[in-house]
Design a protein around this motif. Sequence first.
Motif: not given
Lengths: 385, 140
Positions: B74-77, B88-90, B101-105, B109-110
């Motif tokens: 949620h925070h822009p690092f 979402v990083l899974v 480790l990859a982004q969810l499409r 997240a729920e």
Amino acid sequence: MQLANKAAVIGVGDTDYTRDAGGRSALSLQLEAALKAISDAGIQARDIDGIVMPSPGGPVVAEELVTNLGIPDLRFSTGTPLGGAGPVAALQCAAAAVAAGICSHVLLTLGRTGRTGQRIGARIQQMPQFRIVGEFEAPSGALAPAQYYAPMARRHMAMFGTTSRQLAEIAVTTRQHAILNGNARMTTPLSIEDHQASRMIADPLRLFDCSLESDGAAAVVVSAADRARDLRRPRVLLAGMAEGHPDSPSAITQRADMTRLGLAKAAPRAFAMAGVTPADIDVAEIYDCFTYIVLCQLEDLGFCGKGEGGAFVEGGALGLKGRLPVNTHGGLLSQAHIAGMNHVVELVRQLRGEAGRAQVPDAEVGLVTGYGDLGDGTLAIMTRG
Amino acid sequence: MSQTMPGKPMPDPSPDTQPYWDGLAQGRLMLQRCADCGRIRHYPQPMCAACHSMATDWVEASGEATVHSWTVAHHPFHAAFRADLPYVLVTADLPEGVRLLAQLRDAEAEALRPGLKLRIGFEQNEAGLTLPVLRPATPG
Ligand SMILES: [Zn+2]
């Protein structure tokens, strides 16, 4: 050679902890803390003959301390590059050096201008220990410690039912201690509801699960225990120390059990060296870059079983009147992020009876942990000697 | 002072890791395998920790995956990811014995829980880098 009780912390010092030290350099802050620790120890700067820097490659090197303090004969200089586990690793390193007779009085300093100078999040990509995650995880958007550690917390929640409100208990209790300290950045009360309403940073970690990038410095002097007997402050003996490194140290993603930190390997060694058990600990200063990291370390230290940390911290258990007073200075969460050197300083003050309004009555045995670089763990058990 | 937006982080491959990135560019997830004892390792390294061989070959992942853990950013690092938030990083277990480790499409997240079956896909980002992504194995 058995290292238990061969070395003692004889002096501690720290600067004011602030959001912004007004342009002062990290070196200037470290020198101020060093002078205070040397004075507190009752020795002279020229007596320092060893330096262990917990963060080599950081903004200050031993040569600058030698030049400014006028140290005439430095016999031992090294560093402990374990991130936030570095200060406690440096205690063990200094203890080994004085016990072996290499040197007599070792200075450890750590300080930075974390907010205004080198932001933690900006530095991390350039550090060699983060090369693997930098190549394989940063392109997908995993960029900062909060994002590396959040999956550990989420896994713990999924496996054991740990809740965000239990993490909030840690933040709330730590804030209560900071308010008592007098040298802490956060001085307004925090409730569980405040925590639950704070913005999400890296789910499940909210803003109040995260520590405070800060300006400031802290320093300690470690000496051979037999040489510390005649000094003006009570001795605080280094009774047990150990360092532990997690499986898959360079990538949490590939760690078989991501709910187990390097501390789980170190803790049995340090307790055995000190000849005590978790039940003997009167006060614990536990590295708290994030609330979850405290909860996980309580398990890895053996205060409760794996998966039981959530229940353990409930109901103010970590408060001054709780079953285990933790982070009595306010920790990284509410005092300042001085990479845990402030935890070492606080434990020494507790065991000397100098912790002011947050003093744990009759504290005789305490511990301090370090945690850093994706899971390295360090532990020192100290006793009033 | 001029404000230039930094781009997304790009890999700086070594000879040990180049085949992984070459595979992704072709839409294939390649895993490093010890040419002597057959053990698969990830992320790529020069040496097999089991037998100390430095002889390697590469095998293509099956494409199957299951959820191990996850986080929602949620925070822009990093400024270049601000427009992607929240993402979402899974962390996913692969049947080959390593994790991805990859982004969810195509899911929120729920919907995630440990063990949920996923499928590996590929996506090119604005810098032209192809990265793995993860989707629910059963749509919907
Ligand atoms: Zn092998």
